[in-house]
Design a protein around this motif. Structure first.
Motif, PDB file in Angstrom:
ATOM      1  N   ILE A 235       0.342  -1.647   0.185  1.00  0.00           N
ATOM      2  CA  ILE A 235       0.183   0.054  -0.221  1.00  0.00           C
ATOM      3  C   ILE A 235       1.208   1.236  -0.396  1.00  0.00           C
ATOM      4  O   ILE A 235       1.117   2.162  -1.019  1.00  0.00           O
ATOM      5  N   ALA A 236       1.872   1.189   0.479  1.00  0.00           N
ATOM      6  CA  ALA A 236       2.945   1.832   1.238  1.00  0.00           C
ATOM      7  C   ALA A 236       3.479   2.785  -0.021  1.00  0.00           C
ATOM      8  O   ALA A 236       4.091   3.803  -0.590  1.00  0.00           O
ATOM      9  N   THR A 237       3.664   2.119  -1.073  1.00  0.00           N
ATOM     10  CA  THR A 237       4.410   2.372  -2.350  1.00  0.00           C
ATOM     11  C   THR A 237       3.613   2.425  -3.422  1.00  0.00           C
ATOM     12  O   THR A 237       4.558   1.919  -4.605  1.00  0.00           O
ATOM     13  N   SER A 238       2.492   1.928  -3.221  1.00  0.00           N
ATOM     14  CA  SER A 238       1.324   2.090  -4.155  1.00  0.00           C
ATOM     15  C   SER A 238       1.648   2.864  -5.974  1.00  0.00           C
ATOM     16  O   SER A 238       1.971   4.531  -4.588  1.00  0.00           O
ATOM     17  N   THR A 239       0.666   3.119  -6.482  1.00  0.00           N
ATOM     18  CA  THR A 239       1.616   4.236  -7.565  1.00  0.00           C
ATOM     19  C   THR A 239       0.681   5.804  -6.412  1.00  0.00           C
ATOM     20  O   THR A 239       1.152   6.670  -6.738  1.00  0.00           O
ATOM     21  N   GLU A 240      -0.652   4.607  -6.180  1.00  0.00           N
ATOM     22  CA  GLU A 240      -1.917   6.019  -5.139  1.00  0.00           C
ATOM     23  C   GLU A 240      -0.872   6.779  -3.992  1.00  0.00           C
ATOM     24  O   GLU A 240      -1.155   8.281  -3.934  1.00  0.00           O
ATOM     25  N   ALA A 241      -0.145   6.144  -3.409  1.00  0.00           N
ATOM     26  CA  ALA A 241       1.008   6.777  -2.654  1.00  0.00           C
ATOM     27  C   ALA A 241       1.613   7.790  -3.571  1.00  0.00           C
ATOM     28  O   ALA A 241       2.551   8.619  -2.162  1.00  0.00           O
ATOM     29  N   LEU A 242       2.512   7.594  -3.851  1.00  0.00           N
ATOM     30  CA  LEU A 242       3.207   8.171  -4.733  1.00  0.00           C
ATOM     31  C   LEU A 242       3.598   9.346  -5.056  1.00  0.00           C
ATOM     32  O   LEU A 242       4.027  10.047  -5.442  1.00  0.00           O
TER      33      LEU A 242
ATOM     34  N   GLY B 247       3.158  11.220 -15.704  1.00  0.00           N
ATOM     35  CA  GLY B 247       4.425  10.485 -14.939  1.00  0.00           C
ATOM     36  C   GLY B 247       4.241   9.508 -13.904  1.00  0.00           C
ATOM     37  O   GLY B 247       4.453   8.627 -13.645  1.00  0.00           O
ATOM     38  N   VAL B 248       2.625   9.008 -14.593  1.00  0.00           N
ATOM     39  CA  VAL B 248       2.440   7.382 -13.915  1.00  0.00           C
ATOM     40  C   VAL B 248       2.200   6.727 -14.301  1.00  0.00           C
ATOM     41  O   VAL B 248       2.724   5.718 -14.561  1.00  0.00           O
ATOM     42  N   ARG B 249       1.790   7.532 -16.061  1.00  0.00           N
ATOM     43  CA  ARG B 249       2.752   5.576 -17.208  1.00  0.00           C
ATOM     44  C   ARG B 249       4.065   5.902 -17.241  1.00  0.00           C
ATOM     45  O   ARG B 249       4.354   5.089 -17.259  1.00  0.00           O
ATOM     46  N   ASN B 250       4.972   6.482 -16.409  1.00  0.00           N
ATOM     47  CA  ASN B 250       6.515   6.748 -16.487  1.00  0.00           C
ATOM     48  C   ASN B 250       6.776   5.434 -15.202  1.00  0.00           C
ATOM     49  O   ASN B 250       7.361   5.159 -15.743  1.00  0.00           O
ATOM     50  N   TRP B 251       5.880   6.263 -14.585  1.00  0.00           N
ATOM     51  CA  TRP B 251       6.739   5.019 -13.321  1.00  0.00           C
ATOM     52  C   TRP B 251       5.985   3.999 -13.442  1.00  0.00           C
ATOM     53  O   TRP B 251       6.416   2.818 -13.570  1.00  0.00           O
ATOM     54  N   THR B 252       4.874   4.193 -14.004  1.00  0.00           N
ATOM     55  CA  THR B 252       4.245   1.821 -14.387  1.00  0.00           C
ATOM     56  C   THR B 252       5.414   1.813 -15.239  1.00  0.00           C
ATOM     57  O   THR B 252       5.473  -0.033 -15.131  1.00  0.00           O
ATOM     58  N   GLY B 253       5.778   2.026 -16.248  1.00  0.00           N
ATOM     59  CA  GLY B 253       6.401   2.039 -17.554  1.00  0.00           C
ATOM     60  C   GLY B 253       8.309   0.920 -16.534  1.00  0.00           C
ATOM     61  O   GLY B 253       8.831   0.128 -17.488  1.00  0.00           O
TER      62      GLY B 253
END
Lengths: 244, 503
Positions: A235-242, B247-253
Motif C-alpha cells: 500500500i505504501a509503495t502503490s502508485t496512489e501513495a506516490l 508521470g504515472v505512465r512513466n512510473w509504471t513503465g
C-alpha cells in the motif's frame, strides 16, 4: 471561461480526493454524480444534471428496465486532463513518517548512517543546487527510482511492524495480528487501517481481500510479522501513495 | 469475480524466467530491447569542465618556438617540459608550483609519466568550436553542434551497443551540460542518461531489499510486488483516473521486468566500492564490497572526499561488469578540499585540494597554475581508468581497454595572450582549441592539425588524409563524425567520416 476553469478545478479535485470507496459499496468513490464531474470528461459539467453519456460507468449501470444502480463497483472514468505530481523523496518520507507514526529521523537509514530520502533524493525527483549543481529535477525518472522507493517503503514498514510486534499493547498499525492472532478477520482489520493511514481512504472489499490473502503466499517462518510488513509495503509503495 | 491472487510460485516463476540465460540475469532486458550489439565498444566521456586549453596540455608551446612573440604569448620555458622521446608529438608539463591561482596549495604536475605510458593510444585533434558560453559549449561538445539529429555521443553509443546492458548510459558528473539530454526524442528510453548523484551509495538502489534494516527474502518481495503492480495498482480507482498522466505512465513503465532484471544481476554485489568499515559498515547489513573494490580504491584512493575519484571508481565497475557501454564523469565547478583541511594561515597542505572553484575556468583567476593542475588531474584519472581496463579481459586475450575510447570533452579554449612575461595571469574564453582522445581504436601518437607557435591558434587538417591544412579549422560536426567513426557507428551518411582519426 473563468467559471469553466473554476468548475474544472473543483471537479478535478473532487475526482482526485473523493476516490475512496466505501467498503459496503464496493468502491463507488462517492456518488456517481460526483465522479462524473470529477473526471471532467465533459469539460466541466456540474453534478446537477448528469446525463447517461457522461460516464461509461453510469451508462453501463442501467439495466434493461432502466433502473439505475449507480456505477459498476470500482469503476472510475479516466481523467480527461490527468495531472498528478510525484511526491519526491522528502515529501514521501514525511508522509510515511506521519502515517506510520515513526519519527522522521528513524524512519529509514541506509547502512545505519545515511538518511534514505537524502541518499535517493535525486533519483526521486529532488534537486541539489548547492551540492551537485542540479537545479532542476531529472528530466527522466531513472530506472533505479522504483527500487529506491521500495527500499524506503520496505524499511519504514518493517520498522513499524517491528515496533508493533515488540510491543503489541502500543501497536499503531498491526495491533490485531501483533497480539498473536493472524486470522483472516484480524488481517482484514489491519488492511482497512493501513489504507486509512497510508492513503487516507477506505479500502475496497477487493483490496482487503487481496492484501489479506497475500498471507497464504508467504513463508511460515515469522509469517504474521512478514505479512504485516508486506501488507504495509504494497500500500505504501502503490502508485496512489506516490503521486498527488 | 476473477481470482487474480498472485501466488508465490507464479512470482518465482517469473523471476526464474528473468534469471535464465547466459547474460547474468539480464534476459528480460535483452528480450525487450531489440538491436543490441554483441560486440560493443565502450565510451568514457571525461569532462574537463571550464575550458581545458590544448596549448596548456599536449600542444603546449615553447618560448623558443614562439620566438619574438614569446613575452606576450601563452608559452612555456623549455625547462618545464618533460623529457619525452622526440618521436612523441606531445608535450608534458612537469613543474612544481606553490599555488593554484590565489589558493596557496602547492602541487607538482607529473604529466610526463602519463604521456610516456599512453602516447601510443593518444590522439589530439584541433577544433574551433562555436560558443564561449559554458553550457552551450558543453552541450555542443557532446552533440557536435547537433551534427546527428541532436543526439549526444553518449546516446549514440548507448543506442548502438547498449541494448543488452542494464543501464547503457550512466552520467556520473553533475551540474554540467555534458550530461544534458540530446534533442533526438526518437531513441529508446534506455539510451538516455541515467544520472548517478552519489557513486558510493548509488549501488544500494540496485536492490529493493538487500542491505536495508528490515530485508525480506527475494521471493517475498516478488510476491508483494506482483500483488501491487499487477492487481492493486491496476485496479485502483486512482489508476483508472490517472493512468494516462505522463508521470504515472512513466512510473509504471519503470517497474517490472527491467527492475527485476537489475536485481537478478546482483549488481549491488558488484558495484559497491567502499570498504566494509565506518561509516559504511556493509557487513552489518549483510553486504560486502565488490570483489574489485580494493583494486579501484587503490587506483582512486581519494574516493571518500574527491567526487571525481568516486566517479572514476564506479565508472570502471560499470563497464567491467557490463552494466554500461558509456559513462560520463568529470570535475565539477565546486572547490573540493580533503575532509578536515584547515583553512588557517600558512597555506593548504599539498594534495589537500582536488578541485579549485569552477574547475578549469579558475583560469580566469590564475591561468597557468589552474591549467597545469587540472590537466594533471585529467591525466591522473584517465591513467587510472586505462590501467584498470587494460587489466580486464574482454575475450580471447583482448582487454576492455582495446575497445574503449576516452573522450576528454571540454567547453572551449582560452585566450592565447598574456601580459608581458607574466608567470601567472587570467584568461578568457576562446573558441579555438583541440580535443584529446585516448584509445587503441584511434590513430595513436598523433596530432591532427597543429598550432601556430607565434599566435597560439590551432589550425586544421584534411579529414581523409590527416595532412595539415593551415588554412582550415575543424568544426564540431567534423570531430563528432570522426568520433562516431572510431566508435564504429554508421550514420548512413548523415555525418562525415574522419578516417584520419581511426587506427
Amino acid at each position: 471561461m473563468f467559471l469553466d476553469s473554476r468548475l474544472t478545478l473543483v471537479a478535478l479535485c473532487c475526482g482526485a480526493l473523493a476516490l475512496p470507496a466505501c467498503r459496503g459499496g464496493g468502491g463507488g468513490g462517492g456518488s456517481s454524480d460526483t465522479e462524473t464531474a470529477g473526471t471532467d470528461s465533459t469539460g466541466g459539467t456540474t453534478d446537477t444534471n448528469p446525463t447517461a453519456s457522461e460516464t461509461e460507468g453510469e451508462a453501463e449501470s442501467q439495466d434493461e428496465t432502466g433502473n439505475d444502480d449507480g456505477p459498476d463497483p470500482g469503476t472510475q472514468a479516466p481523467s480527461a486532463r490527468p495531472r498528478v505530481k510525484f511526491k519526491t523523496a522528502q515529501r514521501y518520507a514525511t508522509d510515511l513518517s506521519n502515517a506510520l507514526e515513526i519519527p522522521r529521523e528513524s524512519l529509514c537509514t541506509e547502512l545505519d548512517d545515511f538518511d534514505c530520502a537524502a541518499v535517493h533524493r535525486i533519483a526521486l525527483g529532488e534537486v541539489d543546487a548547492f551540492g551537485l549543481r542540479l537545479f532542476e529535477p531529472l528530466e527522466n525518472m531513472p530506472l533505479t527510482a522504483p527500487i529506491a522507493v521500495d527500499r524506503i517503503g520496505l524499511t519504514a514498514c518493517g520498522e513499524r511492524a517491528q515496533r508493533d510486534f515488540d510491543a503489541p499493547g502500543q501497536a499503531v498499525s498491526f495491533s490485531e495480528v501483533a497480539s498473536g492472532d493472524a486470522s483472516a478477520s484480524n488481517r482484514d482489520a489491519v488492511v482497512e487501517r493501513l489504507y486509512r493511514q497510508l492513503l487516507l481512504r477506505e479500502a475496497t472489499d477487493r483490496e482487503v481481500e487481496q492484501v489479506t490473502a497475500m498471507y497464504d503466499d508467504l513463508p511460515s517462518s515469522n509469517q504474521a510479522q512478514t505479512w504485516a510488513q508486506m501488507a504495509c509495503f504494497v500500500i505504501a509503495t502503490s502508485t496512489e501513495a506516490l503521486f498527488y | 469475480m476473477v481470482n487474480s491472487k498472485i501466488s508465490r510460485r507464479r512470482a518465482l516463476a517469473s523471476l526464474g524466467a528473468i534469471s535464465a540465460g547466459g547474460f547474468a540475469g539480464l534476459t528480460g532486458i535483452r528480450a525487450s530491447r531489440a538491436g543490441g550489439a554483441e560486440d560493443p565498444r565502450f565510451l568514457i566521456v571525461l569532462c574537463a569542465s571550464g575550458g581545458a586549453s590544448i596549448i596548456d596540455g599536449p600542444l603546449a608551446i615553447s618560448e623558443v618556438d614562439a620566438g619574438a612573440a614569446a613575452p606576450t604569448l601563452n608559452c612555456f620555458p623549455e625547462v618545464v617540459f618533460g623529457n619525452l622521446d622526440p618521436s612523441i608529438p606531445f608535450r608534458a608539463i612537469d613543474a612544481s608550483l606553490g599555488a593554484v591561482g590565489p589558493i596557496p596549495v602547492p602541487f607538482t604536475t607529473g604529466q610526463q609519466a602519463f604521456i610516456e605510458s599512453h602516447h601510443q593510444d593518444m590522439l589530439v585533434a584541433t577544433l574551433t568550436s562555436t560558443s564561449v558560453n559554458h553550457q552551450v559549449a558543453q552541450s555542443r561538445a557532446v552533440t557536435g553542434n547537433s551534427a546527428w539529429r541532436g543526439r549526444t555521443i553518449q546516446e549514440a553509443v548507448a543506442n548502438q551497443y547498449g541494448a543488452a546492458f542494464p543501464l547503457p548510459n550512466v552520467h556520473l558528473a553533475t551540474g554540467t551540460a555534458f550530461t544534458q539530454r540530446g534533442a533526438d526524442s526518437s531513441l529508446p528510453a534506455w539510451a538516455y542518461g541515467e544520472q548517478v548523484a552519489s557513486p558510493a551509495l548509488w549501488p544500494l538502489a540496485l536492490d529493493g531489499s538487500r542491505g536495508t534494516s528490515h530485508p525480506v527474502d527475494s521471493d517475498v518481495l516478488a510476491t508483494a510486488r506482483a500483488l501491487r503492480n499487477d492487481v492493486l495498482d491496476v485496479e485502483s480507482q486512482f489508476n483508472q483516473a490517472f493512468a494516462g498522466a505522463d508521470g504515472v505512465r512513466n512510473w509504471t513503465g519503470l517497474r517490472g521486468s527491467s527492475q527485476a532484471a537489475i536485481e537478478q544481476a546482483e549488481l549491488i554485489d558488484k558495484l559497491l566500492f567502499v570498504p566494509d568499515a565506518a561509516p559504511y559498515n556493509l557487513g552489518a547489513r549483510g553486504l560486502s564490497p565488490s570483489p574489485d573494490a580494493e583494486l579501484v580504491r587503490a587506483a582512486f584512493p581519494n574516493y571518500d572526499w574527491d567526487p571525481l575519484h568516486a566517479q572514476a571508481a564506479l565508472a570502471f565497475l560499470l563497464i567491467k561488469n557490463r552494466v554500461s557501454v558509456t559513462v560520463t564523469l568529470g570535475n565539477g565547478f565546486d572547490l573540493v578540499l580533503e575532509d578536515g583541511t584547515s583553512l588557517g594561515g600558512g597555506g593548504l597542505p599539498e594534495g589537500s585540494m582536488a578541485n579549485p572553484p569552477i574547475g578549469f575556468d579558475f583560469s580566469h583567476q590564475g591561468h597557468r597554475s589552474t591549467q597545469a593542475f587540472m590537466w594533471s588531474r585529467i591525466y591522473e584519472v584517465a591513467g587510472g581508468l586505462i590501467t584498470l581496463l587494460q587489466g580486464e579481459e574482454w575475450r580471447d586475450g583482448e582487454s576492455l581497454w582495446d575497445r574503449t575510447m576516452i573522450y576528454v570533452a571540454t567547453d572551449f579554449g582560452r585566450s592565447k595572450g598574456r601580459p608581458s612575461n607574466a608567470g601567472e595571469w587570467g584568461t578568457g574564453h576562446d573558441l579555438n582549441n583541440g580535443i584529446v582522445l585516448l584509445s587503441p581504436m584511434v590513430s595513436g601518437n598523433t596530432v591532427l592539425g597543429g598550432v601556430n607557435a607565434t599566435t597560439g591558434m590551432t589550425h586544421g587538417f584534411d579529414p581523409g588524409t590527416g595532412e595539415v591544412d593551415e588554412g582550415r579549422e575543424m568544426t564540431e560536426e567534423e570531430i563528432f563524425g570522426g568520433m562516431l567513426g572510431v566508435m564504429g557507428i554508421d550514420t548512413n551518411g548523415e555525418t562525415d567520416s574522419m578516417p584520419a582519426m581511426e587506427a
